[in-house]
Motif scaffolding. Structure first.
Motif: not given
Length: 377
Positions: A220-243
């Motif tokens: 998707s075009r979502s831009l979550p925070k990505i890193a090499n350690y646990p609990f990088t994601t602290l909040t829910p995030l929704v992305g859309k997949v389009k065809f």
């Protein structure tokens, strides 16, 4: 890139100014996600009626001409996709517009305008009837509410009346028996509890650092925070997949789950409410064994944690995805063992390099089509 350019521009200023401004900018970007909030709503009061008699130089005691007071403004909540959480309500009471008082010569008071306040789609609205406070053994205060359900704002544009404005007082022009000024009634006052549950078609479930955010960013075009350690994601995030045929579905990513999360270890199971409404679950497993467990054991742990949260959580369809196959030399053996334990096909992917992702997306689309949940734009 944007933050780097901002920092470069501010670096030309005094060091103290740069540090202060950049810290504020960082705090803005890392704003806390608010999905539960208690708010006081107070509707507008009605305006006062007027007791008056017409007079001029020829008429000393004329007919009654006092106007009615205006009605107080209502407060309504409306679901909107333009908001993602409830931070705008934090600690702020909402007060409606009061009606204006009536006047002589038949002048009626103006009604207080209604307030239409937007909230994220998926917000549950409760009226708080009472509350109790308790302190656990760790000294942490916990507040429990006795609530009455009012509405589920699960669709764009859906609206609910929260508090009703007061009635305006009557004037003596239309009610000639009135001899004294009639006050307008007070608007309703309610304590409201709002709880946000994200609405998505698919929900990602997995241990911390299993590659859920990387997968979401890949499809998707979502831009979550990505890193090499646990609990990088602290909040829910929704992305859309389009065809290409203008069909689409959404995927929700939540913070990672660990063993005994139902006992509030890690981030607990607090964020599981955000995938309660999903139609399909995606179990994202790290096939490289970075959690010092066989993948099938991690799968059993995740299933158990979901069942501890809600016994019917696994009644919905789910798929199992083995991620990080590019860094595990023994991935084939692990995947075969996992398929035997799970009893269904396991999808092999590398979210980082985009390998095998297409097959997963097509499988999700097939399941959603069978359920009639695919949306066409």
């Amino acid at each position: 890139m944007l933050s780097q350019r901002i920092f470069k521009w501010f670096s030309k200023l005094d060091d103290k100014v740069t540090t202060s401004v950049m810290s504020n900018y960082t705090n803005f970007r890392e704003r806390k996600f608010v999905d539960q909030v208690k708010v006081k709503f107070q509707a507008g009061n009605g305006g006062n009626g007027c007791v008056s008699h017409f007079r001029d130089r020829n008429v000393l005691t004329g007919a009654p001409d006092g106007g009615d007071g205006g009605k107080g403004g209502d407060i309504l909540l409306k679901a909107s996709h333009h908001f993602t959480d409830l931070h705008m309500f934090k600690g702020k009471p909402i007060i409606g517009n009061n009606g204006k008082s009536g006047g002589g010569l038949g002048r009626f008071g103006k009604d207080g305008g209604d307030l239409h306040i937007s909230v994220p789609v998926g917000t549950l609205i409760y009226e708080i009837l009472s509350e109790t406070q308790s302190v656990n053994q760790a000294g942490v205060r916990k507040i429990q509410y006795n609530k009455k359900f009012l509405s589920d704002l699960d669709e764009e544009g859906k609206e609910v009346l929260i508090v009703k404005g007061g009635k305006g007082g009557r004037g003596n022009q239309n009610h000639r028996s009135i001899k004294e000024q009639e006050k307008g009634t007070l608007g309703q006052v309610k304590e409201i509890f709002m709880e946000l549950k994200c609405i998505a078609d698919c929900g990602l479930v997995g241990f911390p650092n299993a590659g859920k955010s990387t997968f979401l960013a890949s499809v998707s075009r979502s831009l979550p925070k990505i890193a090499n350690y646990p609990f990088t994601t602290l909040t829910p995030l929704v992305g859309k997949v389009k065809f290409v045929d203008n069909s689409a579905f959404t995927i929700a990513d939540i913070p990672g789950i660990i063993e005994e999360s139902h006992q509030n270890k890690g981030l607990g199971l607090e964020f599981l409410r955000h995938i309660e409404r999903t139609h399909v679950l995606i179990f994202m497993l790290d096939i490289s064994g970075s959690h010092n467990e066989e993948p099938w054991k991690n799968f059993e742990i995740l299933k158990n944690e979901l069942l501890q949260y809600r016994s019917d959580f696994l009644d919905k369809p789910y798929i199992v995805v083995a991620n990080k196959t590019d860094i595990e030399p023994d991935s084939q053996r692990r995947i075969k063992e996992l398929e035997q334990k799970v009893g269904k096909k396991v999808f092999e992917i590398s979210a980082k390099h985009g390998l095998g992702i297409g097959e997963v997306i097509l499988e999700l689309r097939r399941i959603l089509q069978e359920m009639g949940k695919i949306v066409y734009y």
